[in-house]
Design an enzyme around this catalytic site. Structure first.
Site: not given
Lengths: 218, 376
Positions: B139, B272, B307
């Site tokens: 990610c 994040h 996400h």
């Protein structure tokens, strides 16, 4: 100047290093899975049995290349060394294994221990964990000569400098080749950057590249 | 250090809010989430049924979700990319829905899902002929790609790089996150005291990054600068961050050093902020360690768009560049009760930021990867 300080390799027929000239051939009928892990790793690899095939090959080759470069590692020691890798098919085999298992289970039960290997960067992650590598980690694909492209990225990272050493290489389910790159001390290196880049850009398979690196050393 | 600056001259995103940065920005400022109950596939066996999908995409048709997103994104932007642009494609699973379809129906070839194939398709629709690579680091993939693009420009390897990112919500990915117990039963609540996991989202994004010299020569509008970057790994655990945050701190330190900047110059942090218990706590620990007692505005957009995995970093970079331009950061959508360690940092309202301040962007992912950017 960036140089190559260690090279480790493993193929279906054997494994070895370039600098120290180790070349262990597998006996007829002997499989890689029978390799003594202790003879390759400095300390036992926790949960090695759950690794996918590409992760196993990657960790074998990295262990050999670090040994060839004289870089020690230990369970509690972390080093600012990065790793960039590629593979011919990415995580395709792991993708199929995970999703087929999920479908075979009626699309209700999925296995996390299969899912984690569906990222092409996961073999590099397993490697970073075991060897304590805290530098940049990246999977690269797409260029016809991915390994040469990876060397260029690693050179950028080392020259910045973003880290002090880089492992670069490629792995498949039955073979892997990894090189340790670091700046300086060319006189103590296996070969210089340009020599190594020309070999990895040649398009040869891993066995072929190992032959060329071995010739270079002679 | 080279004085060559890597500047962003064109960028856009497609998220569950809609096509274009404006729709995402407006959704975030309105404190509205685009995370909703999923209708794309059966979710009865999973730990959640929420996700952030883009309306109107066809699942398991002849074209992958990723390509549908990218075609719509590039159609809308009408940006004509320089033919000599190097192409960096960032993704975790690309066209994995093609593999799903192959295994479920027996039609097609699972190998069509390879990232190499997607790279070729993206090169075709963008016209970027300068050579291309797929970069994947879980990610952090597109944060890493933006970093590498800026590095290529700073060291003179290239003077024009097109970074493209995409990832989509598929049964493959959703079942995997569910098996790892990573999903919140309700829409993700980053930095909330009661957060319990992430919501998977999908997005596509691009950023055209050039040397400042070329951008000025071509009279391009400069949207911002990728001034510094840092990448690291925790070397700790495959699916969880190091609770001591040393990996992210290392990446941030490297990014600041790369930008020749001090923590005092930072005006805000685009976190994040996945909404998992450990990620958000780990990040706050890192921010405190780097910034000290000075509380900066910190936000996460994942309560809004979910996400978006490999695309997350680039989407967040483009949103952060907007925030830099308007001197205002969006609220952290879905956060109701801020966690103790985020008090005074994270808010569920927009916050003003100092003019001329720098922005810090952080990303983390499986395998313990971390990446940080300093934006100007």
């Amino acid at each position: 100047m960036i140089s190559v300080h260690g090279i480790g390799w493993i193929t279906a027929s054997g494994y070895g290093t370039i600098g120290s000239g180790v070349c262990q051939r597998l006996a007829a009928g002997e499989e890689m899975s029978s390799l003594s892990r202790r003879s390759i790793f400095s300390y036992p690899f926790k949960n090695f049995g759950r690794l996918d095939a590409v992760s196993r090959m990657t960790t074998y080759a990295v262990a050999l290349s670090l040994r060839d470069a004289g870089i020690e590692y230990a369970p509690t020691r972390k080093q600012d060394i990065g790793i960039i890798g590629t593979s011919s098919e990415g995580s395709l085999a792991s993708d199929i294994a995970y999703f087929r298992d999920y479908v075979d289970n009626g699309r209700t039960l999925s296995r996390g221990n299969l899912f984690i290997y569906t990222l092409p960067s996961s073999p590099l992650g397993e490697t970073a964990i075991h060897f304590g590598l805290v530098g940049p980690l990246l999977y690269v694909a797409g260029e016809k000569q991915s390994l040469a492209a990876i060397m260029d990225i690693a050179a950028d990272i080392l020259m910045a400098p973003e880290t002090y050493g880089m492992l670069i290489g490629q792995a498949g389910e039955e073979e892997a080749l990894y090189l340790v790159l670091a700046p300086g001390q060319e006189s103590r290196a296996l070969c210089n950057f340009a020599e190594a880049r020309s070999i990895v850009a040649s398009g040869r398979d891993i066995a072929g590249m190992v032959d060329e690196f071995s010739q270079l050393k002679k | 250090m080279s004085s060559v600056k890597a500047v962003v001259v064109a960028a856009d995103i497609m998220t569950a809010y809609g096509n274009g940065l404006d729709s995402c920005w407006e959704g975030l400022l309105a404190n509205r989430t685009a995370v909703a109950r999923l209708a794309r596939f059966e979710t009865g066996a999973f730990h959640s049924d929420y996700g952030a999908t883009i309306p109107g995409l066809d699942y398991h048709c002849n074209t992958s979700l990723a390509m549908q997103m990218l075609v719509q994104l590039f159609d809308r932007s009408k940006e004509v990319f320089p033919a000599d642009a190097r192409l960096l494609l960032a993704t975790t699973k690309g066209e994995i829905d093609l593999l799903e379809k192959s295994i479920i129906t027996g039609a097609g070839d699972a190998a069509e899902s390879s990232l190499d194939h997607l790279l070729g398709k993206v090169a075709n629709i963008t016209g970027a002929r300068g050579g291309g690579m797929v970069l994947s680091a879980a990610c952090t993939s597109s944060t890493a790609a933006a970093a590498r693009a800026a590095a290529m420009i700073r060291n003179g390897t290239a003077d024009c790089v097109l970074v493209v990112a995409c990832d989509s919500v598929t049964e493959f990915i959703y079942s995997g996150f569910s098996s790892l117990m990573a999903l919140d039963k309700v829409p993700a609540r980053p930095f909330d005291k009661h957060r319990a996991g992430l919501s998977v989202g999908e997005a596509a994004a691009f950023a055209l990054i050039m040397s400042e010299e070329r951008a000025r020569r071509e009279e391009r509008t400069i949207l911002g600068e990728v001034a510094g970057w840092g990448m690291s790994d925790d070397a700790n655990h495959m699916t969880g961050p190091s609770r001591a945050s040393e990996g992210l701190i290392l990446a941030i330190d490297k990014a600041l050093r790369s930008a020749e900047a001090e923590p005092q110059q930072l005006g805000f942090i685009s976190a994040h902020g996945t909404g998992t218990v450990y990620n958000d706590a780990m990040e706050m620990l890192a921010f405190r360690s780097v910034v000290g007692d000075r509380k900066l505005p910190v936000y996460s957009i994942k309560g809004g768009i979910g996400h978006t995995m490999g695309a997350a970093g680039l989407v967040e970079m483009i949103v952060a560049l907007r925030a830099l331009r308007v001197n205002n950061v969006p609220p952290t959508v879905n956060m109701v009760e801020v966690d103790d360690d985020a008090q005074g940092w994270v808010a569920n309202r927009s916050q003003d930021v100092d003019r001329n301040a720098l922005a810090l962007l952080t990303s983390a992912g499986f395998s313990g990867v971390n990446a940080a950017l300093v934006l100007a």
